[in-house]
Design a protein around this motif. Structure first.
Motif, PDB file in Angstrom:
ATOM      1  N   ARG A   9       0.869  -1.179   0.000  1.00 46.15           N
ATOM      2  CA  ARG A   9       0.000   0.000   0.000  1.00 46.15           C
ATOM      3  C   ARG A   9       0.904   1.226   0.000  1.00 46.15           C
ATOM      4  N   THR A  10       0.611   2.162  -0.879  1.00 48.54           N
ATOM      5  CA  THR A  10       1.371   3.409  -0.976  1.00 48.54           C
ATOM      6  C   THR A  10       0.492   4.536  -0.459  1.00 48.54           C
ATOM      7  N   ALA A  11       1.092   5.398   0.353  1.00 46.89           N
ATOM      8  CA  ALA A  11       0.349   6.520   0.925  1.00 46.89           C
ATOM      9  C   ALA A  11       1.154   7.806   0.781  1.00 46.89           C
ATOM     10  N   ALA A  12       0.447   8.925   0.842  1.00 52.44           N
ATOM     11  CA  ALA A  12       1.059  10.255   0.784  1.00 52.44           C
ATOM     12  C   ALA A  12       0.540  11.063   1.960  1.00 52.44           C
ATOM     13  N   ARG A  13       1.434  11.804   2.603  1.00 56.62           N
ATOM     14  CA  ARG A  13       1.077  12.595   3.777  1.00 56.62           C
ATOM     15  C   ARG A  13       1.720  13.976   3.692  1.00 56.62           C
ATOM     16  N   ALA A  14       1.162  14.916   4.461  1.00 54.84           N
ATOM     17  CA  ALA A  14       1.698  16.278   4.436  1.00 54.84           C
ATOM     18  C   ALA A  14       1.846  16.829   5.842  1.00 54.84           C
ATOM     19  N   VAL A  15       2.921  17.562   6.043  1.00 54.76           N
ATOM     20  CA  VAL A  15       3.025  18.482   7.165  1.00 54.76           C
ATOM     21  C   VAL A  15       2.616  19.804   6.525  1.00 54.76           C
ATOM     22  N   LEU A  16       1.330  20.113   6.692  1.00 49.08           N
ATOM     23  CA  LEU A  16       0.657  21.182   5.963  1.00 49.08           C
ATOM     24  C   LEU A  16       0.533  22.440   6.819  1.00 49.08           C
ATOM     25  N   PHE A  17       1.189  23.505   6.388  1.00 51.35           N
ATOM     26  CA  PHE A  17       1.171  24.782   7.098  1.00 51.35           C
ATOM     27  C   PHE A  17       0.145  25.730   6.505  1.00 51.35           C
ATOM     28  N   ASP A  18      -0.536  26.472   7.396  1.00 50.54           N
ATOM     29  CA  ASP A  18      -1.425  27.542   6.929  1.00 50.54           C
ATOM     30  C   ASP A  18      -0.667  28.869   6.988  1.00 50.54           C
ATOM     31  N   THR A  19      -1.354  29.959   6.696  1.00 51.13           N
ATOM     32  CA  THR A  19      -0.697  31.274   6.662  1.00 51.13           C
ATOM     33  C   THR A  19      -0.286  31.765   8.047  1.00 51.13           C
ATOM     34  N   PHE A  64       6.555  18.574   3.018  1.00 48.59           N
ATOM     35  CA  PHE A  64       6.071  19.854   3.513  1.00 48.59           C
ATOM     36  C   PHE A  64       5.068  20.362   2.484  1.00 48.59           C
ATOM     37  N   ALA A  65       4.058  21.092   2.950  1.00 44.47           N
ATOM     38  CA  ALA A  65       3.097  21.710   2.038  1.00 44.47           C
ATOM     39  C   ALA A  65       2.553  22.977   2.686  1.00 44.47           C
ATOM     40  N   LYS A  66       2.048  23.873   1.823  1.00 43.14           N
ATOM     41  CA  LYS A  66       1.435  25.124   2.294  1.00 43.14           C
ATOM     42  C   LYS A  66       0.045  25.246   1.702  1.00 43.14           C
ATOM     43  N   VAL A  67      -0.859  25.825   2.492  1.00 39.96           N
ATOM     44  CA  VAL A  67      -2.209  26.103   2.016  1.00 39.96           C
ATOM     45  C   VAL A  67      -2.130  27.208   0.979  1.00 39.96           C
ATOM     46  N   GLN A 112      -8.032  20.138  12.972  1.00 41.33           N
ATOM     47  CA  GLN A 112      -7.542  21.171  13.881  1.00 41.33           C
ATOM     48  C   GLN A 112      -6.238  21.713  13.319  1.00 41.33           C
ATOM     49  N   TRP A 113      -5.885  22.923  13.740  1.00 44.73           N
ATOM     50  CA  TRP A 113      -4.634  23.562  13.330  1.00 44.73           C
ATOM     51  C   TRP A 113      -3.858  23.916  14.587  1.00 44.73           C
ATOM     52  N   ALA A 114      -2.572  23.590  14.609  1.00 42.43           N
ATOM     53  CA  ALA A 114      -1.754  23.834  15.801  1.00 42.43           C
ATOM     54  C   ALA A 114      -0.325  24.167  15.399  1.00 42.43           C
ATOM     55  N   PRO A 115       0.387  24.941  16.227  1.00 43.38           N
ATOM     56  CA  PRO A 115       1.809  25.152  15.966  1.00 43.38           C
ATOM     57  C   PRO A 115       2.537  23.800  15.997  1.00 43.38           C
ATOM     58  N   LEU A 116       3.643  23.710  15.276  1.00 44.70           N
ATOM     59  CA  LEU A 116       4.368  22.441  15.160  1.00 44.70           C
ATOM     60  C   LEU A 116       4.735  21.864  16.523  1.00 44.70           C
ATOM     61  N   GLY A 117       5.258  22.672  17.428  1.00 44.44           N
ATOM     62  CA  GLY A 117       5.632  22.180  18.759  1.00 44.44           C
ATOM     63  C   GLY A 117       4.458  21.585  19.515  1.00 44.44           C
ATOM     64  N   LYS A 118       3.303  22.238  19.444  1.00 41.99           N
ATOM     65  CA  LYS A 118       2.080  21.739  20.104  1.00 41.99           C
ATOM     66  C   LYS A 118       1.630  20.433  19.455  1.00 41.99           C
ATOM     67  N   ALA A 119       1.738  20.337  18.132  1.00 46.65           N
ATOM     68  CA  ALA A 119       1.355  19.113  17.425  1.00 46.65           C
ATOM     69  C   ALA A 119       2.215  17.936  17.903  1.00 46.65           C
TER      70      ALA A 119
END
Length: 174
Positions: free
Chosen positions: A31-41, A111-114, A135-142
């Protein structure tokens, strides 16, 4: 087409997630999957809270037949985070051997950006049943949220270890 030369940052076997279990030799389905560490503005990242099971995960999932990794990533982020994304640098890949389901899953993460405005999620039936919430959280909180999570299902044991490693690696690469 799979990305060439993407660094493997972790291999997870059943015994790594469930210590004391007996190693077995199995035939695994790929199984192949794709994931993102997705940042908002606001420099927060997207996390899916699986409220029925009380853990967090990164947006992403299985790549459909005929899709490239990046096409699958863009589709998954649209469905799970309600966002068009700009894909950035590769973070790495993690290989999981899930004995219970005889699956060898390789997750390619970037890495990805909105891009533009955030829209609405379009969770699948299973995701709705498990009460996914974006939910959206700062990287450290995540990272803290994933470190505190306690797996309550077979899959969540793998997911928490996998996504925590992706976030810790992302933090080092920033």
């Amino acid at each position: 087409m799979l990305p060439k030369n993407m660094k493997t940052i972790l291999t997870l076997r059943h015994k790594d997630v469930y210590p004391g279990s007996t190693p077995r030799k199995l035939k695994y389905r790929a199984r192949t999957a794709a994931r993102a560490v997705l940042f908002d503005t606001n420099n927060r990242i997207a996390l899916e809270f699986v409220s029925l099971r009380k853990y967090y995960k990164l947006p992403g999932g299985g790549v459909d037949k005929g899709e490239s990794i990046l096409q699958g990533l863009r589709r998954e982020c649209m469905e799970e985070a309600g966002c068009v994304i700009k894909v950035g640098k590769a973070i790495g890949k993690i290989v999981e051997y899930r004995d219970r389901y005889r699956i060898r899953q390789v997750s390619f993460t970037y890495f990805a950006k909105v891009v533009g405005k955030k829209g609405k999620t379009a969770f699948t039936g299973s995701e709705k049943t498990n009460k996914f919430k974006l939910q959206w959280a700062p990287l450290g909180k995540a990272i803290t949220l994933l470190r505190k999570a306690k797996p309550s299902t077979y899959e969540s044991g793998f997911i928490i270890k996998r996504d925590l490693k992706f976030l810790e690696t992302a933090k080092k690469l920033l």
